[in-house]
Motif scaffolding. Sequence first.
Motif, mmCIF file in Angstrom:
data_model
loop_
_atom_site.group_PDB
_atom_site.id
_atom_site.type_symbol
_atom_site.label_atom_id
_atom_site.label_comp_id
_atom_site.label_asym_id
_atom_site.label_seq_id
_atom_site.Cartn_x
_atom_site.Cartn_y
_atom_site.Cartn_z
ATOM 1 N N LEU A 1 0.858 -1.185 0.000
ATOM 2 C CA LEU A 1 0.000 0.000 0.000
ATOM 3 C C LEU A 1 0.888 1.226 0.000
ATOM 4 N N ARG A 2 0.819 2.035 -1.050
ATOM 5 C CA ARG A 2 1.643 3.236 -1.135
ATOM 6 C C ARG A 2 0.994 4.390 -0.366
ATOM 7 N N PHE A 3 1.832 5.166 0.326
ATOM 8 C CA PHE A 3 1.357 6.369 1.002
ATOM 9 C C PHE A 3 1.472 7.561 0.049
ATOM 10 N N PRO A 4 0.450 8.421 -0.030
ATOM 11 C CA PRO A 4 0.618 9.677 -0.761
ATOM 12 C C PRO A 4 1.754 10.484 -0.121
ATOM 13 N N VAL B 1 0.975 -5.442 12.945
ATOM 14 C CA VAL B 1 2.258 -4.752 12.799
ATOM 15 C C VAL B 1 2.725 -4.922 11.360
ATOM 16 N N THR B 2 2.956 -3.834 10.690
ATOM 17 C CA THR B 2 3.375 -3.850 9.283
ATOM 18 C C THR B 2 4.721 -3.142 9.134
ATOM 19 N N SER C 1 4.483 -2.761 3.211
ATOM 20 C CA SER C 1 4.637 -4.010 2.478
ATOM 21 C C SER C 1 4.579 -5.211 3.408
ATOM 22 N N PRO C 2 5.613 -5.468 4.219
ATOM 23 C CA PRO C 2 5.504 -6.609 5.127
ATOM 24 C C PRO C 2 4.321 -6.439 6.082
ATOM 25 N N GLY C 3 3.434 -7.405 6.111
ATOM 26 C CA GLY C 3 2.284 -7.345 6.994
ATOM 27 C C GLY C 3 1.021 -6.814 6.352
ATOM 28 N N TRP C 4 1.162 -6.038 5.258
ATOM 29 C CA TRP C 4 -0.021 -5.482 4.593
ATOM 30 C C TRP C 4 -0.909 -6.567 3.977
#
Length: 227
Positions: free
Chosen positions: A142-145, A171-172, A189-192
């Motif tokens: 998931l990308r953050f703006p 926890v991601t 990424s990890p955990g998403w």
Amino acid sequence: MPSSFSNILFDTSSSNLLLPPDFVSKHLNNKISDTPIIIQSANGGYYWKLKIKQISDDSYCFSDGWDNVVKDSQLDFGDFLLFSPVDELTFKLSIYSPNGCEKILPQKIGGNDGGGEDDENYEKNEDPWFTTIITTTHTSLLRFPRGFAELAGIDDEGTMTVKNLDGKEWVTGIKLDKSFRSSRRYLLSPGWPCFRRENDLSAGDECVFRFIRSEGKLLLAKVVLVR
């Protein structure tokens, strides 16, 4: 994966956009998905949800939201539109004026049927938030703006706790997105993938994420399901 296709806009008042016959014959004949098609601008941060509608046996068009694309992008007669596939249900839209220059849209944070709030209003929120539409590329990350990451104080790789409205937490991992050479962008990424699965998030779902400053945690504040 669909192929790229282009179109020259001749009618800015129409509520739909006819799709090229070659694109239809390769990808759409008798295969219309019930999941909304996501159109994201190549710049500006806009997202739109549309439907594909069959007009005749071999004619299809973008509908149910195309007028929002025209309005938000300020499309004009003769604009050249290039649709590049991101995944099976998502296209990146690049817009070129008749003189050949690419149109640069005003920057938006997140996306919500044509964008989120602009930067000025966004910074007035006590807890920064962003809206995103889940696509098949979000299965692993998931990308953050960029504006959100700055306001949330994300400036390095590390971990972040993400929770839903029931209070359950995951926890991601925060990773640096190196696909943007001109600026630092971050993603979960990890955990998403585990968070997405356990909260039943699917392509087309519209999600609002809010960073709770007092807790230092990311909250899935709202989900609009398409199913």
